[in-house]
Scaffold this active site. Structure first.
Site, PDB file in Angstrom:
ATOM      1  N   ARG A   1       8.091  -0.357   2.972  1.00 60.42           N
ATOM      2  CA  ARG A   1       9.362  -0.445   3.691  1.00 60.42           C
ATOM      3  C   ARG A   1       9.602   0.770   4.581  1.00 60.42           C
ATOM      4  NH1 ARG A   1      12.799  -1.590  -1.456  1.00 60.42           N
ATOM      5  NH2 ARG A   1      11.025  -0.515  -2.391  1.00 60.42           N
TER       6      ARG A   1
ATOM      7  N   GLN B   1      -4.881  -9.690   3.661  1.00 56.01           N
ATOM      8  CA  GLN B   1      -4.649  -9.929   2.233  1.00 56.01           C
ATOM      9  C   GLN B   1      -4.760 -11.418   1.925  1.00 56.01           C
ATOM     10  OE1 GLN B   1      -0.753  -9.667   0.251  1.00 56.01           O
ATOM     11  NE2 GLN B   1      -1.660  -8.276  -1.249  1.00 56.01           N
TER      12      GLN B   1
ATOM     13  N   CYS C   1      14.205   4.275   5.174  1.00 54.54           N
ATOM     14  CA  CYS C   1      14.477   3.034   4.433  1.00 54.54           C
ATOM     15  C   CYS C   1      15.443   3.358   3.301  1.00 54.54           C
ATOM     16  CB  CYS C   1      13.177   2.489   3.857  1.00 54.54           C
ATOM     17  SG  CYS C   1      13.441   1.282   2.552  1.00 54.54           S
TER      18      CYS C   1
ATOM     19  N   CYS D   1      15.463  -6.852   3.621  1.00 55.25           N
ATOM     20  CA  CYS D   1      14.228  -7.430   4.171  1.00 55.25           C
ATOM     21  C   CYS D   1      13.722  -8.582   3.307  1.00 55.25           C
ATOM     22  CB  CYS D   1      13.153  -6.349   4.299  1.00 55.25           C
ATOM     23  SG  CYS D   1      13.030  -5.253   2.880  1.00 55.25           S
TER      24      CYS D   1
ATOM     25  N   TYR E   1       0.824 -13.335  -8.999  1.00 53.26           N
ATOM     26  CA  TYR E   1       0.307 -14.491  -8.257  1.00 53.26           C
ATOM     27  C   TYR E   1      -0.982 -14.995  -8.911  1.00 53.26           C
ATOM     28  CZ  TYR E   1       3.790 -13.359  -4.695  1.00 53.26           C
ATOM     29  OH  TYR E   1       4.974 -13.123  -4.036  1.00 53.26           O
TER      30      TYR E   1
HETATM   31  C1  LIG Z   1       9.703  -8.026   2.839  1.00 52.52           C
HETATM   32  C2  LIG Z   1       8.586  -7.721   1.889  1.00 52.52           C
HETATM   33  C3  LIG Z   1       7.503  -8.580   1.795  1.00 52.52           C
HETATM   34  C4  LIG Z   1       6.452  -8.283   0.922  1.00 52.52           C
HETATM   35  N1  LIG Z   1       5.348  -9.086   0.928  1.00 52.52           N
HETATM   36  C5  LIG Z   1       4.249  -8.707   0.216  1.00 52.52           C
HETATM   37  C6  LIG Z   1       3.009  -9.379   0.389  1.00 52.52           C
HETATM   38  O1  LIG Z   1       2.869 -10.261   1.233  1.00 52.52           O
HETATM   39  N2  LIG Z   1       1.976  -8.980  -0.388  1.00 52.52           N
HETATM   40  C7  LIG Z   1       2.070  -7.940  -1.273  1.00 52.52           C
HETATM   41  O2  LIG Z   1       1.095  -7.603  -1.929  1.00 52.52           O
HETATM   42  N3  LIG Z   1       3.228  -7.263  -1.415  1.00 52.52           N
HETATM   43  C8  LIG Z   1       4.303  -7.600  -0.678  1.00 52.52           C
HETATM   44  N4  LIG Z   1       5.443  -6.839  -0.737  1.00 52.52           N
HETATM   45  C9  LIG Z   1       5.476  -5.638  -1.602  1.00 52.52           C
HETATM   46  C10 LIG Z   1       5.092  -4.386  -0.806  1.00 52.52           C
HETATM   47  O3  LIG Z   1       3.743  -4.404  -0.442  1.00 52.52           O
HETATM   48  C11 LIG Z   1       5.362  -3.111  -1.626  1.00 52.52           C
HETATM   49  O4  LIG Z   1       4.602  -3.173  -2.783  1.00 52.52           O
HETATM   50  C12 LIG Z   1       6.831  -2.950  -1.982  1.00 52.52           C
HETATM   51  O5  LIG Z   1       7.618  -3.138  -0.843  1.00 52.52           O
HETATM   52  C13 LIG Z   1       7.151  -1.587  -2.606  1.00 52.52           C
HETATM   53  O6  LIG Z   1       6.699  -0.532  -1.824  1.00 52.52           O
HETATM   54  P1  LIG Z   1       7.632   0.278  -0.781  1.00 52.52           P
HETATM   55  O7  LIG Z   1       8.740   0.905  -1.551  1.00 52.52           O
HETATM   56  O8  LIG Z   1       6.712   1.260  -0.140  1.00 52.52           O
HETATM   57  O9  LIG Z   1       8.156  -0.740   0.174  1.00 52.52           O
HETATM   58  C14 LIG Z   1       6.506  -7.130   0.107  1.00 52.52           C
HETATM   59  C15 LIG Z   1       7.609  -6.282   0.215  1.00 52.52           C
HETATM   60  C16 LIG Z   1       8.637  -6.557   1.098  1.00 52.52           C
HETATM   61  C17 LIG Z   1       9.772  -5.595   1.221  1.00 52.52           C
HETATM   62  S1  SF4 Z   2      15.806  -3.843   4.892  1.00 47.83           S
HETATM   63 FE1  SF4 Z   2      16.455  -2.178   3.580  1.00 47.83          FE
HETATM   64  S2  SF4 Z   2      14.866  -2.102   2.018  1.00 47.83           S
HETATM   65 FE2  SF4 Z   2      14.042  -3.315   3.655  1.00 47.83          FE
HETATM   66  S3  SF4 Z   2      12.907  -1.874   4.903  1.00 47.83           S
HETATM   67 FE3  SF4 Z   2      14.915  -2.007   5.792  1.00 47.83          FE
HETATM   68  S4  SF4 Z   2      16.097  -0.394   4.848  1.00 47.83           S
HETATM   69 FE4  SF4 Z   2      14.264  -0.672   3.625  1.00 47.83          FE
END
Ligand SMILES: Cc1cc2nc3c(=O)[nH]c(=O)nc-3n(C[C@H](O)[C@H](O)[C@H](O)COP(=O)(O)O)c2cc1C
Ligand code: SF4
Length: 646
Positions: free
Chosen positions: A320, A103, A343, A349, A174
Site C-alpha cells: 500500500r 503472480q 498510506c 483500497c 488460496y
Molecule cells: C487492494 C489490495 C489488493 C491485494 N491483492 C493481492 C493479490 O492480488 N495477491 C496477493 O498476494 N496479495 C494481495 N494483497 C496483499 C498485499 O500484497 C500485501 O500483502 C498487503 O497489502 C500488506 O502489505 P502492505 O501493508 O505493504 O500493503 C492485496 C492488498 C491490497 C491492499
Molecule cells: S486506500 Fe488507505 S490503506 Fe489503501 S493504500 Fe490508500 S491509504 Fe493505504
C-alpha cells in the site's frame, strides 16, 4: 539518511534487481472483463516502476477462466491471446530498469460462485471458508493434475510475454495454500495427508515450470509464515515448507500471513504497527539461503533500510505504501522522504476492490486513474484562489492549485491544519494519520501556499483578495436531533471529546451511535478509565464499516469491557442517564450515565456558500462541506476540483 542497503543491487536466481524494493501483488480490477491487460493497468504499473520500485509482482492472474476466477476484472494467463497485452506491461516496466513477475493464482474455497458463472467453487476438500460462506466441491485427483498443468501454462505464457519470473500465490488461504494447510486439505489421495503429499501440488507446479520455462526462469513462492487460524499452518510448518521448497529449486520466498478467516493479518488495519510480523520473515530467513521477500506494514524508509541491514529480509515488500505514493522509492533515494504521501492503512483500497469496482486509494486520488490525470496543466498564472478550510480537502486542493500555478490562500479557523483527520488521529493507534497530515502540510508549505491559521474570513475579507475562485472546504458539523434533554449539561459530542473541550475520566458514559467515530471515541474514553456503553439504533454495531476495520476496533472495545447495544433508539436524556427504546421488543430501558456523548453523524458546514455565490463567480464546494464522507472523498474532491480549474 543513507539507504545503502535498500539501494544495493539484489538477486533472485540469476536475475539482478536494481534495488531491494518490491511491490507485492495487489489486485486493481483494472484488467478487462475478459482478462486482457488494459492501458490503465500498464500505466499504473509503469508509474511504480518509474517511481523507483526494483521488482513489481503483478496482482493475481488466473490460470483457469472457469473455476479459478478471483476478480471480475482480472488478468488471465490461460491463452496465448493474452500475450500481447502482457508484453506491453513487461515493456513498460522494463523501460525503467525494473523487473516484473506475474503472480499465478487460483482462489479455491475462497472463490465466489458468482464469479464462476454460478458454478460451485472448488477446493482440495469440502471445507467451507466462514468468510465466504460457500461450500466447495472437492477436486478429483484428475482435476488437480489438470490444474498443475494450467499453472505451468500460465507461467509459460508469462515468460513468453517477457515477464522476468513468476510468483505462485501459496499464501492467504488460496488454492495452493489450501493444499499446504492441514486445516483445509483432508484428502486421502496423493495430494493429501502427510507433509509430502500436501506439498505435492505445489511441487509438481514448480518442477513443471522449471522443466518448461528453464531452470533459470525465476520461480518465487508467496507463503504464509502463519495462517493465524486454529488448526491452520503455523510458523514451524512454514519453516519446514520453506526449506523443502528451497530444496526443490525455488528462487525466492515471499512471506506474508493470514487467510480470509484471519483477514486483518493479510491487509492490516491502521492499528497494526510497522513490522508487527517481522518475526515470521526472520524465522524463514534464518532457515533458508534463497532470498526472502517480506511484507509487514512497511511504510518508512528508515524502517525498510533496517530490515535489510539487520538481515530480516533480502527484499522489502511495500504494498500500500506504493499505492499511496508511486514514487516511494525515488523520493527515498533522493532524500525527499518528507514528500512521501503516507498510506494510512485505512483499507479503502481493498474495500473498493471487494465491492467489485477498481481499487482506489484514500490518499492518492490518481491511483488507477494515472492515464486520466497525467499532467497538471500550468494554467494558474498566479491567480488567487481563496480556500476556506484547512482539512484534507482544502489542503489537497491548495496543493494541486499551487502546482497548477494558481496562488491559493488557505484559511483555517483553528490553530492547526488537518480538520477532521487531525481529530481522527486522537483515538489510540491512529498515528499514521499524523504521518499523512505531516506530508500534506509539508507539501503545501514547500509550494509556498499562503496558510492563515486562526482565521475565519468574512465575505469582505475575501473580497479584498479579489480571488479568481473561492473553494469551500469548511468540513461538517455534528447532527444534534431534537430529543428531550439533548441540550443538558451532561451531553456533549464526540468532537468535544476529541478536541478536549471536555475531559472525562473514571466516569460512567453512554455513547450514542456506533459509526467509526463513535467506536473510536469510545475506545479513547475507555482508555481514559471510563466505563462505556454504546447504543445504536441499527440492528448491528458499526453498520457500513469495512469488516476488517470493524473487527479491529471491536476486538479492542471488547477487551476494555465496553458494552455495545444495537437496536436501541435514544428517546430522552435526563441528568442521571438516558432512556432508549429497544427497536425489536418496543421496551424502554434506562441506562445511568454521568455523561452522554453524541455520535449521530454530521451535516455539511456550508452556510457561507450561498453568500459566496452572490459575490464570486467561481465557487466550488469540497469534501464534507459538500457531502459528508471519508478521507477518500475529501481528498478526491479536493484534487479533482482543483485539477479541473481553468
Ligand atoms: C487492494 C489490495 C489488493 C491485494 N491483492 C493481492 C493479490 O492480488 N495477491 C496477493 O498476494 N496479495 C494481495 N494483497 C496483499 C498485499 O500484497 C500485501 O500483502 C498487503 O497489502 C500488506 O502489505 P502492505 O501493508 O505493504 O500493503 C492485496 C492488498 C491490497 C491492499
Ligand atoms: S486506500 Fe488507505 S490503506 Fe489503501 S493504500 Fe490508500 S491509504 Fe493505504
Amino acid at each position: 539518511m543513507d539507504y545503502e542497503n535498500l539501494f544495493s543491487k539484489g538477486k533472485i536466481g540469476k536475475l539482478e534487481m536494481k534495488n531491494r524494493i518490491v511491490m507485492p501483488p495487489m489486485g486493481t480490477g483494472l484488467a478487462s472483463s475478459t482478462g486482457e491487460v488494459t492501458n490503465e493497468l500498464v500505466r499504473y504499473y509503469e508509474e511504480r516502476a518509474k517511481g523507483g520500485c526494483g521488482l513489481i509482482i503483478t496482482e493475481i492472474a488466473r490460470v483457469d477462466d472457469v473455476e479459478g476466477v478471483g476478480l471480475a476484472n482480472q488478468i488471465s494467463v490461460t491463452n496465448v491471446n493474452k500475450i500481447t497485452g502482457l508484453e506491453k506491461l513487461a515493456r513498460a516496466v522494463h523501460k525503467y530498469d525494473s523487473k516484473i513477475f506475474i503472480q499465478l493464482h487460483h482462489p479455491g474455497r475462497q472463490g465466489h460462485s458468482m464469479l464462476m458463472g454460478g458454478r460451485q467453487i472448488v477446493a482440495p476438500s469440502p471445507v467451507m471458508c466462514k468468510t465466504v460462506g460457500e461450500m466447495p466441491r472437492e477436486l478429483t485427483t484428475e482435476e488437480v493434475e489438470v490444474l498443475v498443468k494450467k499453472f505451468i501454462t500460465g507461467a509459460k505464457i508469462g515468460q513468453t510475454a517477457g515477464m522476468d519470473g513468476v510468483e505462485l500465490h501459496g499464501a492467504h488461504g488460496y488454492l495452493i495454500g489450501q493444499f499446504l494447510s492441514p486445516l483445509t486439505n483432508l484428502r486421502t489421495d496423493k495430494y493429501g495427508g502427510n507433509f509430502t503429499n500436501r506439498m505435492r501440488f505445489i511441487t509438481e507446479i514448480i518442477l513443471g515450470i522449471k522443466h518448461i520455462c528453464g531452470k533459470d526462469f525465476p520461480v518465487s513462492v508467496r507463503m504464509d509464515g502463519d495462517e493465524f487460524v486454529e488448526g491452520g499452518l503455523t510458523l514451524s510448518e512454514a519453516v519446514e515448507a520453506a526449506r523443502y521448497l528451497e530444496s526443490i529449486g525455488i528462487d525466492s520466498i515471499n512471506i506474508s500471513s493470514g487467510t480470509y478467516e484471519s483477514g486483518v493479518t493479510i491487509i492490516e488495519p491502521i492499528s497494526y504497527d510497522q513490522g508487527w510480523k517481522r518475526y515470521l520473515a526472520q524465522a524463514i530467513k534464518d532457515s533458508v539461503n534463497i532470498p526472502v521477500i517480506g511484507c509487514m506494514v512497511i511504510r518508512k524508509p528508515e524502517f525498510a533500510e533496517s530490515l535489510i541491514k539487520e538481515k530480516t529480509v533480502d527484499f522489502v515488500a511495500l504494498g500500500r505504501a506504493q499505492i499511496a505514493d508511486p514514487e516511494w522509492g525515488k523520493k527515498t533515494m533522493e532524500g525527499r522522504e518528507k514528500e512521501i504521501r503516507q498510506c494510512i492503512s485505512c483499507l479503502h483500497c481493498i474495500e473498493q476492490l471487494s465491492l467489485g469496482t477498481t481499487t482506489k486509494c484514500a490518499v492518492n486520488p490518481r491511483m488507477g486513474r494515472e492515464l486520466e490525470f497525467q499532467n497538471f496543466e500550468k494554467n494558474g498564472e498566479g491567480r488567487v484562489v481563496a480556500v476556506i478550510g484547512g482539512g484534507p480537502a482544502g489542503m489537497e486542493a491548495s496543493r494541486v492549485l499551487a502546482l497548477k500555478g494558481f496562488k491559493p490562500i488557505l484559511f483555517e479557523a483553528k490553530d492547526v491544519l488537518g480538520g477532521s483527520v487531525y481529530l481522527g488521529s486522537k483515538p489510540p493507534l491512529k498515528e499514521k494519520l499524523n504521518w499523512f497530515l505531516d506530508n500534506l502540510e509539508y507539501e503545501i508549505r514547500q509550494l509556498d501556499v499562503d496558510i492563515r491559521l486562526n482565521t475565519k474570513p468574512t465575505i469582505e475579507d475575501i473580497k479584498v483578495l479579489n480571488p479568481y475562485a473561492v473553494y469551500v472546504a469548511s468540513g461538517s458539523l455534528p447532527i444534534i436531533p431534537p430529543i428531550p434533554g439533548i441540550k443538558g449539561e451532561n451531553v456533549c459530542t464526540v468532537v468535544d471529546v476529541l478536541e478536549e473541550r471536555v475531559c472525562i475520566k473514571d466516569k460512567n458514559i453512554v455513547v450514542i451511535g456506533s459509526g467509526m467515530t463513535g467506536l473510536e471515541t469510545s475506545e479513547l474514553l475507555a482508555e481514559m478509565g471510563n466505563k462505556v456503553t454504546i447504543i445504536e439504533m441499527m440492528n448491528k454495531i458499526g453498520t457500513g464499516i469495512y469488516r476488517s476495520n470493524l473487527y479491529d476496533v471491536i476486538s479492542r472495545l471488547e477487551k476494555y469491557g465496553v458494552e455495545m447495544l444495537p437496536s436501541m433508539k435514544l428517546v430522552s436524556i435526563d441528568k442521571n442517564g438516558i432512556t432508549a427504546e429497544n427497536m425489536i421488543s418496543g421496551n424502554l430501558i434506562y441506562k445511568e450515565a454521568d455523561q452522554v456523548v453524541l455520535s449521530l453523524g454530521v451535516r455539511p458546514n456550508n452556510e457561507i456558500v450561498e453568500e459566496l455565490e452572490k459575490n464570486f463567480s467561481v465557487v466550488k464546494v469540497l469534501g464534507d462541506s459538500n457531502k459528508p464522507g471519508r478521507i477518500a472523498d475529501a481528498i478526491q474532491t479536493g484534487f479533482e476540483k482543483a485539477y479541473i480549474l481553468e
